[in-house]
Motif scaffolding. Structure first.
Motif, PDB file in Angstrom:
ATOM      1  N   ALA A 280      47.028  44.458  40.151  1.00 43.09           N
ATOM      2  CA  ALA A 280      45.870  43.576  40.073  1.00 43.09           C
ATOM      3  C   ALA A 280      45.702  43.099  38.639  1.00 43.09           C
ATOM      4  CB  ALA A 280      44.620  44.324  40.531  1.00 43.09           C
ATOM      5  N   ASP A 281      45.443  41.819  38.484  1.00 42.72           N
ATOM      6  CA  ASP A 281      45.253  41.253  37.148  1.00 42.72           C
ATOM      7  C   ASP A 281      43.819  41.521  36.696  1.00 42.72           C
ATOM      8  OD1 ASP A 281      45.459  39.881  34.797  1.00 42.72           O
ATOM      9  OD2 ASP A 281      45.741  37.891  35.692  1.00 42.72           O
ATOM     10  N   LEU A 282      43.559  42.783  36.343  1.00 43.25           N
ATOM     11  CA  LEU A 282      42.226  43.229  35.951  1.00 43.25           C
ATOM     12  C   LEU A 282      42.299  44.037  34.657  1.00 43.25           C
ATOM     13  CD1 LEU A 282      40.834  44.325  39.450  1.00 43.25           C
ATOM     14  CD2 LEU A 282      40.212  42.276  38.153  1.00 43.25           C
ATOM     15  N   PRO A 283      41.206  44.102  33.900  1.00 44.77           N
ATOM     16  CA  PRO A 283      41.226  44.751  32.577  1.00 44.77           C
ATOM     17  C   PRO A 283      41.725  46.190  32.579  1.00 44.77           C
ATOM     18  CG  PRO A 283      39.230  43.448  32.813  1.00 44.77           C
ATOM     19  CD  PRO A 283      39.900  43.423  34.142  1.00 44.77           C
ATOM     20  N   TYR A 284      41.378  46.995  33.598  1.00 42.67           N
ATOM     21  CA  TYR A 284      41.799  48.401  33.573  1.00 42.67           C
ATOM     22  C   TYR A 284      43.322  48.539  33.574  1.00 42.67           C
ATOM     23  CZ  TYR A 284      43.004  48.534  38.591  1.00 42.67           C
ATOM     24  OH  TYR A 284      43.589  48.328  39.811  1.00 42.67           O
ATOM     25  N   VAL A 285      44.014  47.590  34.226  1.00 40.80           N
ATOM     26  CA  VAL A 285      45.476  47.604  34.256  1.00 40.80           C
ATOM     27  C   VAL A 285      46.036  47.337  32.862  1.00 40.80           C
ATOM     28  CG1 VAL A 285      47.537  46.389  35.079  1.00 40.80           C
ATOM     29  CG2 VAL A 285      45.700  46.965  36.683  1.00 40.80           C
ATOM     30  N   HIS A 286      45.525  46.290  32.216  1.00 37.37           N
ATOM     31  CA  HIS A 286      46.043  45.897  30.910  1.00 37.37           C
ATOM     32  C   HIS A 286      45.756  46.946  29.832  1.00 37.37           C
ATOM     33  CE1 HIS A 286      47.109  41.952  32.451  1.00 37.37           C
ATOM     34  NE2 HIS A 286      45.903  41.866  32.995  1.00 37.37           N
ATOM     35  N   GLU A 287      44.781  47.816  30.079  1.00 42.52           N
ATOM     36  CA  GLU A 287      44.475  48.893  29.126  1.00 42.52           C
ATOM     37  C   GLU A 287      45.589  49.929  29.064  1.00 42.52           C
ATOM     38  OE1 GLU A 287      41.328  50.338  27.409  1.00 42.52           O
ATOM     39  OE2 GLU A 287      41.152  48.204  27.023  1.00 42.52           O
ATOM     40  N   ILE A 288      46.280  50.159  30.189  1.00 41.80           N
ATOM     41  CA  ILE A 288      47.185  51.308  30.230  1.00 41.80           C
ATOM     42  C   ILE A 288      48.656  50.974  30.476  1.00 41.80           C
ATOM     43  CG2 ILE A 288      45.339  52.872  30.918  1.00 41.80           C
ATOM     44  CD1 ILE A 288      46.474  52.795  33.770  1.00 41.80           C
ATOM     45  N   VAL A 289      48.960  49.824  31.092  1.00 43.52           N
ATOM     46  CA  VAL A 289      50.362  49.490  31.359  1.00 43.52           C
ATOM     47  C   VAL A 289      50.637  48.008  31.139  1.00 43.52           C
ATOM     48  CG1 VAL A 289      50.745  51.342  33.057  1.00 43.52           C
ATOM     49  CG2 VAL A 289      49.912  49.107  33.839  1.00 43.52           C
ATOM     50  N   SER A 290      51.917  47.727  30.952  1.00 39.82           N
ATOM     51  CA  SER A 290      52.411  46.355  30.984  1.00 39.82           C
ATOM     52  C   SER A 290      53.229  46.234  32.271  1.00 39.82           C
ATOM     53  CB  SER A 290      53.288  46.066  29.761  1.00 39.82           C
ATOM     54  OG  SER A 290      53.858  44.778  29.837  1.00 39.82           O
ATOM     55  N   PRO A 291      52.660  45.639  33.328  1.00 38.78           N
ATOM     56  CA  PRO A 291      53.321  45.646  34.642  1.00 38.78           C
ATOM     57  C   PRO A 291      54.442  44.625  34.761  1.00 38.78           C
ATOM     58  CG  PRO A 291      51.235  44.493  34.777  1.00 38.78           C
ATOM     59  CD  PRO A 291      51.331  45.009  33.370  1.00 38.78           C
ATOM     60  N   SER A 292      55.202  44.739  35.832  1.00 38.79           N
ATOM     61  CA  SER A 292      56.291  43.797  36.097  1.00 38.79           C
ATOM     62  C   SER A 292      55.776  42.489  36.671  1.00 38.79           C
ATOM     63  CB  SER A 292      57.296  44.420  37.077  1.00 38.79           C
ATOM     64  OG  SER A 292      57.864  45.585  36.534  1.00 38.79           O
ATOM     65  N   SER A 293      54.653  42.565  37.398  1.00 35.32           N
ATOM     66  CA  SER A 293      54.080  41.359  37.994  1.00 35.32           C
ATOM     67  C   SER A 293      52.590  41.575  38.215  1.00 35.32           C
ATOM     68  CB  SER A 293      54.768  41.039  39.321  1.00 35.32           C
ATOM     69  OG  SER A 293      54.280  39.830  39.870  1.00 35.32           O
ATOM     70  N   LEU A 294      51.841  40.478  38.164  1.00 32.45           N
ATOM     71  CA  LEU A 294      50.393  40.522  38.349  1.00 32.45           C
ATOM     72  C   LEU A 294      49.974  39.605  39.496  1.00 32.45           C
ATOM     73  CD1 LEU A 294      49.379  40.260  34.583  1.00 32.45           C
ATOM     74  CD2 LEU A 294      48.940  42.256  36.032  1.00 32.45           C
ATOM     75  N   PHE A 295      48.846  39.941  40.128  1.00 29.07           N
ATOM     76  CA  PHE A 295      48.291  39.080  41.167  1.00 29.07           C
ATOM     77  C   PHE A 295      46.769  39.171  41.135  1.00 29.07           C
ATOM     78  CE2 PHE A 295      49.487  43.170  43.073  1.00 29.07           C
ATOM     79  CZ  PHE A 295      48.254  43.619  43.524  1.00 29.07           C
ATOM     80  N   ASN A 296      46.125  38.196  41.759  1.00 28.26           N
ATOM     81  CA  ASN A 296      44.677  38.205  41.909  1.00 28.26           C
ATOM     82  C   ASN A 296      44.331  39.110  43.102  1.00 28.26           C
ATOM     83  OD1 ASN A 296      41.982  37.748  42.419  1.00 28.26           O
ATOM     84  ND2 ASN A 296      42.139  35.525  42.553  1.00 28.26           N
ATOM     85  N   PRO A 297      43.697  40.260  42.877  1.00 26.82           N
ATOM     86  CA  PRO A 297      43.459  41.209  43.980  1.00 26.82           C
ATOM     87  C   PRO A 297      42.422  40.735  44.991  1.00 26.82           C
ATOM     88  CG  PRO A 297      42.310  41.932  42.018  1.00 26.82           C
ATOM     89  CD  PRO A 297      43.145  40.751  41.603  1.00 26.82           C
ATOM     90  N   PHE A 298      41.676  39.672  44.651  1.00 25.58           N
ATOM     91  CA  PHE A 298      40.677  39.130  45.567  1.00 25.58           C
ATOM     92  C   PHE A 298      41.260  38.044  46.472  1.00 25.58           C
ATOM     93  CE2 PHE A 298      38.447  40.612  41.768  1.00 25.58           C
ATOM     94  CZ  PHE A 298      37.551  41.504  42.325  1.00 25.58           C
ATOM     95  N   SER A 299      42.536  37.712  46.241  1.00 26.05           N
ATOM     96  CA  SER A 299      43.183  36.636  46.982  1.00 26.05           C
ATOM     97  C   SER A 299      44.384  37.167  47.757  1.00 26.05           C
ATOM     98  CB  SER A 299      43.643  35.535  46.021  1.00 26.05           C
ATOM     99  OG  SER A 299      44.537  34.642  46.646  1.00 26.05           O
ATOM    100  N   ILE A 300      44.327  37.075  49.090  1.00 28.16           N
ATOM    101  CA  ILE A 300      45.471  37.487  49.906  1.00 28.16           C
ATOM    102  C   ILE A 300      46.683  36.617  49.578  1.00 28.16           C
ATOM    103  CG2 ILE A 300      46.363  37.588  52.270  1.00 28.16           C
ATOM    104  CD1 ILE A 300      43.553  38.374  53.189  1.00 28.16           C
ATOM    105  N   ASP A 301      46.454  35.322  49.371  1.00 26.08           N
ATOM    106  CA  ASP A 301      47.558  34.408  49.050  1.00 26.08           C
ATOM    107  C   ASP A 301      48.273  34.826  47.772  1.00 26.08           C
ATOM    108  OD1 ASP A 301      47.047  32.888  51.277  1.00 26.08           O
ATOM    109  OD2 ASP A 301      45.921  31.338  50.219  1.00 26.08           O
ATOM    110  N   SER A 302      47.512  35.258  46.776  1.00 28.11           N
ATOM    111  CA  SER A 302      48.110  35.687  45.515  1.00 28.11           C
ATOM    112  C   SER A 302      48.974  36.931  45.704  1.00 28.11           C
ATOM    113  CB  SER A 302      47.016  35.951  44.479  1.00 28.11           C
ATOM    114  OG  SER A 302      47.587  36.341  43.243  1.00 28.11           O
ATOM    115  N   ILE A 303      48.498  37.879  46.522  1.00 25.58           N
ATOM    116  CA  ILE A 303      49.287  39.084  46.798  1.00 25.58           C
ATOM    117  C   ILE A 303      50.553  38.707  47.566  1.00 25.58           C
ATOM    118  CG2 ILE A 303      49.285  41.379  47.848  1.00 25.58           C
ATOM    119  CD1 ILE A 303      46.210  41.358  47.609  1.00 25.58           C
ATOM    120  N   VAL A 304      50.409  37.790  48.533  1.00 28.87           N
ATOM    121  CA  VAL A 304      51.572  37.315  49.288  1.00 28.87           C
ATOM    122  C   VAL A 304      52.607  36.719  48.349  1.00 28.87           C
ATOM    123  CG1 VAL A 304      52.370  35.583  50.953  1.00 28.87           C
ATOM    124  CG2 VAL A 304      50.323  36.938  51.450  1.00 28.87           C
TER     125      VAL A 304
END
Length: 338
Positions: A280-304
């Protein structure tokens, strides 16, 4: 005189892992543990502890404190809640529930939010000016300053987690995904399952998602999967450390759509196994990791779209953690006066 480590509300998830790490790293002769009767730990570990066990409630907590408080120089509360009585001794509160300070967009009902608000007010009522607070990230520090009114000078940051970097051969052609979480609404499971179902249909491909939730909640989630779907949803229920390690090893992609986290310890665990983190492209993620990919967790289309990028081989970046384990610093901090 000793330290009391009050874990009366700790029995599962990240809190249990933090307690386990403290037990492993602290000098046992310096502490007495107050444990939750729901906590399950191996009998050989339990025998090594100097501890009291209570059925978790403020009534039982208060009874224990009134009877035993004179025996301790320092009190460390691991379950977010300060001592149930006013104490003019050193008190450290380990705060790790972000929902107490930010329930917006959490998926909770009005009643659930009201209960959280009452609990938050109770925590504020119990707090004293000389109490010390510990959180795991700068984000949580900011939140308890803004929402709880805690003095910035009374807050310390000690990320606590288990980390052993594993060397595992990965294939990015893998179609297996893992999400280690509970069933709670802010874990965003319904959107995730709908997104997987859509991605399988769009790409005409089988994808497998492994979960670790309670079985009766899993049964409710299955209704969101269309008949004849290529989507393979697997639930392992509550798993041991050995089984969890196997799951981390076998799944190349670790997907994390959670809407609220104080830390996100399973992100760190998955990264240690070399998993590609889809987050999820949210602040708590960016605090602890650099992920391979991000998405909007409020959008099913973004996760798809994120899942389709994986299928199309577009997610190749390695994930990396951005924080270091401070368990030694934390145990030194809480034992410095003993």
């Amino acid at each position: 005189m000793k330290i009391l480590i009050d874990a009366a509300y700790i029995h599962n998830s990240g809190g249990k892992e933090v307690l386990s790490l403290i037990i492993e790293n602290i000098q046992k002769d310096k502490v007495i543990f107050l444990l939750d009767s729901r906590l399950k730990i191996p009998s050989n570990e339990f025998k090594k502890l100097n501890c009291f066990v209570i059925k978790s409630s403020e009534k039982n907590r208060k009874k224990f404190y009134k009877k035993r408080i004179s025996e301790f120089t320092t009190i460390v509360c691991l379950g977010n809640v300060p001592p149930p009585i006013k104490i003019m001794k050193r008190v450290v509160i380990y705060f790790h529930n972000t929902l107490f300070v930010d329930s917006k967009n959490s998926g909770l009902t009005i009643i659930e939010k009201l209960i959280l608000k009452i609990k938050k007010r109770y925590i504020q009522y119990l707090n004293q000016n000389h109490y010390e607070w510990v959180v795991q990230t700068e984000l949580m520090k900011k939140k308890i300053i803004e929402s709880m009114g805690v003095n910035i000078s009374r807050i310390n940051i000690f990320p606590i987690f288990r980390y052993d970097k594993m060397s595992i051969n990965r294939t990015l052609l893998d179609r297996n995904f893992l999400y280690v979480s509970s069933h709670h609404k802010h874990k965003n499971l319904v959107r995730l399952i709908r997104a997987f179902s859509i991605a399988c249909e769009m790409k005409n491909i089988k994808l497998s998602l492994n979960l670790t939730i309670e079985d009766h909640y899993f049964q409710k989630l299955k209704k969101y999967i269309p008949q004849n779907s290529f989507f393979n949803l697997i639930n392992h229920g509550y798993v041991s450390k050995e089984v969890l390690s196997k799951l981390y090893s076998e799944n190349t992609y670790f997907i994390y759509p959670s809407l609220k986290e104080s830390f996100g310890i399973t992100l760190i665990e998955a990264e240690s196994y070399g998993a590609r983190l889809l987050c999820a492209d949210l602040p708590y993620v960016h605090e602890i990791v650099s992920p391979s990919s991000l998405f909007n967790p409020f959008s099913i289309d973004s996760i798809v779209n994120c899942l389709i990028d994986v299928v199309d081989g577009k997610v190749t970046k390695e994930s990396q953690k951005k924080v270091n384990n401070k368990i030694d610093n934390f145990t030194d901090y809480i034992t410095k006066d003993v």
